[in-house]
Write a protein that holds these residues in place. Structure first.
Motif: not given
Length: 254
Positions: A223-248
């Protein structure tokens, strides 16, 4: 506080090592094509209805919320242009990726976590099978390949939902609406938005697999793995999106 910072950097190192191991295993034969196809089907089929429903509601809500403001400024004719560019550039990819992170990353984390705590992964290693290649590489590649298709599908459904509002409230035909949207979109809108969805898929896949593959503490760890996977993935998505927008944006200015 120091312990939290230490654990944060340790986890960054662990995820980086896990990602490097993925790239090494992904390019070395043998390749698990059958399992990859099965995971692609599972990832796409598991998320298709949810992505379609979310995209349709996004198109409806975005148009209904924006329409009164554009009417006030006498710019309602710009509705297809604005909604189309907003959905294709940012709203569609990010919302779809967040929805998929809750569905796919948690699924990967729970599935691999269950296999870890029940020692199925250890049994695969003993039998001579490479569990990392069979379990992790196929799932990460499936998420990386399928998310762009899910985003495109979600964007089309969102545009259809927006066109329904314009059809009933503004007497705009579907053909005129979509012609206006596609005329407004350019190469600089489509290509960066599509490329970053591959990175979104990789982040979702690698995060879910990392949390599940390295889980511990018995059944509670699943349960901890499933929960923390969603939290970490959601946070990293915003980081990747910022980098992608900045580079583009840099390349767009050049």
């Amino acid at each position: 506080m120091i312990d939290k910072i230490k654990r944060f950097f340790i986890e960054i190192g662990d995820v980086s090592y896990f990602s490097a191991r993925f790239f090494k295993q992904a390019i070395n034969p043998p390749f698990e094509f059958k399992e990859l196809l099965r995971q692609c089907y599972q990832v796409g089929n598991r998320s298709l209805l949810l992505v379609a429903t979310t995209g349709f509601i996004i198109g409806l809500v975005l148009t209904l919320q924006t329409r009164p403001t554009l009417i006030e400024f006498g710019a309602v004719s710009w509705m297809p242009n604005m909604v189309g560019i907003s959905i294709v550039r940012e709203v569609g990819p990010v919302i779809t990726a967040l929805i998929c992170s809750g569905k796919i990353a948690s699924g990967f984390g729970a599935e691999l976590g269950s296999m870890r705590v029940t020692e199925q992964i250890d049994a695969m290693e003993v039998s001579g099978t490479n569990p990392f290649k069979y379990l992790v590489v196929t799932r990460v590649l499936a998420a990386t390949l399928m998310l762009p298709l899910l985003v495109i599908f979600g964007d089309l459904i969102a545009l259809y939902g927006s066109s329904l509002v314009e059809y009933f409230k503004g007497d705009v035909s579907f053909r005129l609406y979509f012609n206006t949207v596609f005329d407004a979109l350019s190469f600089g809108d489509l290509v960066p938005a599509t490329i970053k969805t591959f990175f979104f898929g990789f982040v979702i896949g690698i995060t879910g697999c990392y949390k599940g593959y390295t889980t511990g503490r018995g059944t509670a760890g699943v349960g901890i793995a499933a929960n923390t996977a969603v939290v970490m993935a959601s946070l990293l998505l915003f980081v990747v999106d910022f980098i992608a927008v900045f580079v583009s944006d840099i390349f767009y200015e050049l």
